[in-house]
Design an enzyme around this catalytic site. Structure first.
Site, PDB file in Angstrom:
ATOM      1  CE1 TYR A  71     -53.940   7.657 -34.894  1.00  0.00           C
ATOM      2  CE2 TYR A  71     -52.968   5.508 -35.338  1.00  0.00           C
ATOM      3  CZ  TYR A  71     -54.049   6.271 -34.968  1.00  0.00           C
ATOM      4  OH  TYR A  71     -55.247   5.669 -34.664  1.00  0.00           O
ATOM      5  CE  LYS A  99     -55.728   7.577 -37.832  1.00  0.00           C
ATOM      6  NZ  LYS A  99     -55.559   6.109 -37.914  1.00  0.00           N
ATOM      7  CB  VAL A 142     -57.060   8.239 -41.205  1.00  0.00           C
ATOM      8  CG1 VAL A 142     -56.693   6.762 -41.364  1.00  0.00           C
ATOM      9  CG2 VAL A 142     -55.981   9.135 -41.820  1.00  0.00           C
TER      10      VAL A 142
END
EC number: 4.3.3.7
Length: 228
Positions: A71, A99, A142
């Site tokens: 992330y 992500k 996401v």
């Protein structure tokens, strides 16, 4: 959550921390309760360099069999995973995705060009970049907005994948006002208000976040009404 979902959809647990050992322990706990993957954020506050970031994620990956999604969110964590670090981490067996919340299309394109097939890049919650990132090879998003306009976002991606690029772009532009409205205040305050407006009460945020003001809620609800 694992029991409620009962295998109907995959569950990705956020197990990241700025303490590597704590991340390892959280990830192991998530694995034990049966989640499908782990989302691990770049360490915040202590600002490690790229070598420290590489070792952090590698150390967590070594201690779990779960697939790991990196992330990368420099706006909140201060540090940023550079392209070269993401590419290097993609070589770790169970690090399978990122992500990406940098909003940097050039860097995302560079990552996609260098990683092996099978490593995926997802837009990291900046919903207005869903279509642009998908157009250069991203796998999806996401998403925050999909809690409210999930069907429409899926339709946008389907249109693009069916070669109906102009129609996908038109839908993208139509969705932009609600995407922007859902980020009018620190997330997830707006989306919680929007869900409550749609008769899905998911409770309020916890301090230090605060709920939307009445004025902010009026503006948000006005956008939702105009969309419907």
């Amino acid at each position: 959550m694992v029991k409620v979902v009962d295998g109907r959809v995959p569950i990705i647990a956020g197990t990241g921390n700025n303490n590597t050992q704590a991340s390892i322990e959280l990830t192991k706990e998530a694995e034990q309760i049966g989640v499908d993957a782990a989302l691990i954020v770049t360490p915040f506050y202590n600002k490690p360099n790229q070598e420290g970031l590489y070792q952090h994620f590698s150390a967590v990956a070594e201690e779990t069999k779960l697939p790991i999604m990196l992330y990368n969110i420099p706006s909140r964590a201060v540090v940023r995973l550079n392209v070269e670090t993401v590419v290097a981490l993609s070589q770790v067996n169970n690090i399978v995705s990122v992500k990406d919340s940098t909003g940097d299309l050039d860097s995302i394109a560079s990552i996609l060009e260098q990683v092996e097939e099978g490593f995926t890049v997802y837009s990291g919650g900046d919903d207005s970049l869903t279509l642009p990132i998908h157009s250069i090879g991203g796998s999806g998003i996401v998403s925050v907005s999909s809690h409210i306009i999930g069907n429409e976002m899926r339709e946008m991606i389907n249109l693009f994948e069916d070669g109906k690029v102009r129609e996908a772009a038109q839908l993208h532009r139509r969705l932009l006002p609600i995407m922007r409205a859902l980020f009018m205040a620190p997330s997830p305050s707006p989306v919680k208000s929007a869900l409550k407006y749609q008769q899905i009460d998911v409770g309020s945020v916890r301090l230090p976040l605060v709920p939307l003001s009445p004025f902010e809620e009026q503006n948000l609800f006005r956008v939702i009404e105009s969309f419907q």
